[in-house]
Design a protein around this motif. Sequence first.
Motif, PDB file in Angstrom:
ATOM      1  N   ILE A 252      34.137 -16.123   2.945  1.00  0.00           N
ATOM      2  CA  ILE A 252      35.588 -15.393   2.781  1.00  0.00           C
ATOM      3  C   ILE A 252      35.329 -14.063   2.879  1.00  0.00           C
ATOM      4  O   ILE A 252      34.571 -13.470   2.029  1.00  0.00           O
ATOM      5  CB  ILE A 252      36.373 -15.644   1.530  1.00  0.00           C
ATOM      6  CG1 ILE A 252      36.465 -17.425   1.319  1.00  0.00           C
ATOM      7  CG2 ILE A 252      37.508 -15.053   1.368  1.00  0.00           C
ATOM      8  CD1 ILE A 252      37.202 -17.813   0.087  1.00  0.00           C
ATOM      9  N   PRO A 253      35.904 -13.324   3.969  1.00  0.00           N
ATOM     10  CA  PRO A 253      35.701 -11.755   4.045  1.00  0.00           C
ATOM     11  C   PRO A 253      36.042 -11.078   3.003  1.00  0.00           C
ATOM     12  O   PRO A 253      37.213 -11.516   2.332  1.00  0.00           O
ATOM     13  CB  PRO A 253      36.147 -11.409   5.422  1.00  0.00           C
ATOM     14  CG  PRO A 253      37.253 -12.576   5.577  1.00  0.00           C
ATOM     15  CD  PRO A 253      36.736 -13.850   4.990  1.00  0.00           C
ATOM     16  N   ALA A 254      35.650 -10.171   2.450  1.00  0.00           N
ATOM     17  CA  ALA A 254      36.158  -9.328   1.096  1.00  0.00           C
ATOM     18  C   ALA A 254      36.673  -7.890   2.036  1.00  0.00           C
ATOM     19  O   ALA A 254      35.747  -7.281   2.590  1.00  0.00           O
ATOM     20  CB  ALA A 254      34.924  -9.143   0.193  1.00  0.00           C
ATOM     21  N   LEU A 255      37.513  -7.600   1.235  1.00  0.00           N
ATOM     22  CA  LEU A 255      38.331  -6.048   1.587  1.00  0.00           C
ATOM     23  C   LEU A 255      37.376  -5.292   1.159  1.00  0.00           C
ATOM     24  O   LEU A 255      36.849  -5.107   0.008  1.00  0.00           O
ATOM     25  CB  LEU A 255      39.632  -6.166   1.303  1.00  0.00           C
ATOM     26  CG  LEU A 255      40.634  -6.933   1.650  1.00  0.00           C
ATOM     27  CD1 LEU A 255      42.002  -6.891   1.149  1.00  0.00           C
ATOM     28  CD2 LEU A 255      40.785  -6.813   3.259  1.00  0.00           C
ATOM     29  N   PRO A 256      37.045  -4.198   2.128  1.00  0.00           N
ATOM     30  CA  PRO A 256      36.041  -3.306   1.561  1.00  0.00           C
ATOM     31  C   PRO A 256      36.931  -2.324   0.358  1.00  0.00           C
ATOM     32  O   PRO A 256      38.165  -2.212   0.465  1.00  0.00           O
ATOM     33  CB  PRO A 256      36.008  -2.157   2.899  1.00  0.00           C
ATOM     34  CG  PRO A 256      37.112  -2.584   3.954  1.00  0.00           C
ATOM     35  CD  PRO A 256      37.533  -4.093   3.384  1.00  0.00           C
ATOM     36  N   ALA A 257      36.038  -1.826  -0.545  1.00  0.00           N
ATOM     37  CA  ALA A 257      36.605  -0.904  -1.538  1.00  0.00           C
ATOM     38  C   ALA A 257      37.207   0.237  -1.031  1.00  0.00           C
ATOM     39  O   ALA A 257      36.825   1.113  -0.014  1.00  0.00           O
ATOM     40  CB  ALA A 257      35.680  -0.607  -2.495  1.00  0.00           C
ATOM     41  N   ARG A 258      38.508   0.596  -1.528  1.00  0.00           N
ATOM     42  CA  ARG A 258      39.176   1.672  -0.975  1.00  0.00           C
ATOM     43  C   ARG A 258      38.404   2.991  -1.717  1.00  0.00           C
ATOM     44  O   ARG A 258      38.103   3.382  -2.685  1.00  0.00           O
ATOM     45  CB  ARG A 258      40.693   1.708  -1.512  1.00  0.00           C
ATOM     46  CG  ARG A 258      41.502   3.159  -0.916  1.00  0.00           C
ATOM     47  CD  ARG A 258      42.902   2.807  -1.507  1.00  0.00           C
ATOM     48  NE  ARG A 258      43.571   1.814  -0.638  1.00  0.00           N
ATOM     49  CZ  ARG A 258      44.651   1.466  -1.103  1.00  0.00           C
ATOM     50  NH1 ARG A 258      45.690   2.344  -1.754  1.00  0.00           N
ATOM     51  NH2 ARG A 258      45.178   0.584  -0.307  1.00  0.00           N
ATOM     52  N   THR A 259      38.130   3.922  -0.720  1.00  0.00           N
ATOM     53  CA  THR A 259      37.625   5.367  -1.241  1.00  0.00           C
ATOM     54  C   THR A 259      38.735   6.413  -1.450  1.00  0.00           C
ATOM     55  O   THR A 259      39.696   6.676  -0.675  1.00  0.00           O
ATOM     56  CB  THR A 259      36.701   5.875  -0.073  1.00  0.00           C
ATOM     57  OG1 THR A 259      35.760   4.954   0.294  1.00  0.00           O
ATOM     58  CG2 THR A 259      36.101   7.363  -0.512  1.00  0.00           C
ATOM     59  N   VAL A 260      38.666   6.874  -2.578  1.00  0.00           N
ATOM     60  CA  VAL A 260      39.621   7.767  -3.099  1.00  0.00           C
ATOM     61  C   VAL A 260      38.978   9.185  -2.830  1.00  0.00           C
ATOM     62  O   VAL A 260      38.065   9.396  -3.473  1.00  0.00           O
ATOM     63  CB  VAL A 260      40.044   7.625  -4.670  1.00  0.00           C
ATOM     64  CG1 VAL A 260      40.964   8.643  -4.957  1.00  0.00           C
ATOM     65  CG2 VAL A 260      40.579   6.243  -4.450  1.00  0.00           C
ATOM     66  N   THR A 261      39.632   9.948  -2.152  1.00  0.00           N
ATOM     67  CA  THR A 261      39.079  11.379  -1.944  1.00  0.00           C
ATOM     68  C   THR A 261      40.223  12.147  -2.841  1.00  0.00           C
ATOM     69  O   THR A 261      41.319  12.271  -2.539  1.00  0.00           O
ATOM     70  CB  THR A 261      39.119  11.679  -0.366  1.00  0.00           C
ATOM     71  OG1 THR A 261      38.466  10.824   0.268  1.00  0.00           O
ATOM     72  CG2 THR A 261      38.733  13.200  -0.199  1.00  0.00           C
ATOM     73  N   GLU A 262      39.600  13.054  -3.655  1.00  0.00           N
ATOM     74  CA  GLU A 262      40.355  13.895  -4.459  1.00  0.00           C
ATOM     75  C   GLU A 262      40.565  15.078  -3.911  1.00  0.00           C
ATOM     76  O   GLU A 262      40.036  15.618  -2.857  1.00  0.00           O
ATOM     77  CB  GLU A 262      39.578  14.543  -5.838  1.00  0.00           C
ATOM     78  CG  GLU A 262      39.220  13.231  -6.823  1.00  0.00           C
ATOM     79  CD  GLU A 262      38.348  13.672  -8.015  1.00  0.00           C
ATOM     80  OE1 GLU A 262      38.210  14.908  -7.897  1.00  0.00           O
ATOM     81  OE2 GLU A 262      38.030  12.673  -8.826  1.00  0.00           O
TER      82      GLU A 262
END
Length: 264
Positions: A252-262
């Motif tokens: 099952i493909p996993a969604l990539p973690a969202r990168t948060v840019t400050e």
Amino acid sequence: MSSLELRGVGVRYGRFTAVEGVDLTVPDGSVTGLVGGSGSGKSTVGKAVVGLAPLTAGRILVDGVGQPRRPGRTPVQLVFQNPYASLDPRLSIGAAVAEALPRTRLDPDNSGSSAAGRWTRAERAAEVARLLGLVGIDPARAAQLPAALSGGQRQRVALARALAARPGVLIADEVTSALDVSVQGAVLNLLRRLQRDLGFALLFISHDLAVVRYLCDQVAVLESGRLVECGPAAEVMARPAHETTRTLLSCIPALPARTVTEAP
């Protein structure tokens, strides 16, 4: 509504054993996912239930009653994987659906009792229009041939044809695997809605545990023709007990973690 029971089901082709000792229950009004890798025997199980594969061991029961071994009008209907091969190219889609209707009209609550005898032409046409509308096909297209339809539309017609026979149990064999990704979700949502609205028991055959997790109440896992794991979908997904299940889950493909840019 109906329940489906497989008791010690086996299927052999000559010396090759395709399925062996499968025990599985699909309760009334529920959805069971039958999953496994390519060649695991899951499609063979579906075909055996409707008499399209040779049952060499065990019994298949609907509401506790054994099923005839010849394909025909039974309480169980099968929707095939390939929408391009499941409809006669020479028949209009309306004629294909009409062909599957019971010979006599049923009472309004679909309990199975005969109403007023055979369909009139107008009643048959109205029922075909109702069934096409139920699966999202414009009834005005009833005179068209399958060649005029997309793969997703053909699969909807195949579903309408199966529902025309008033099944208590529906078997869906990889019904989205041959479709474009863009239409797979729409067909799955349709199948889920119809199952809930009409209340039939559904055996959903797939190799994709992501789809099964979305659709099913129960999951059964096949490996080399044998049932290796079965249980509530949430439990099997969270705590798989067999290596085959863990392998299928790892696909099952996993969604990539969202990168948060400050902000600076």
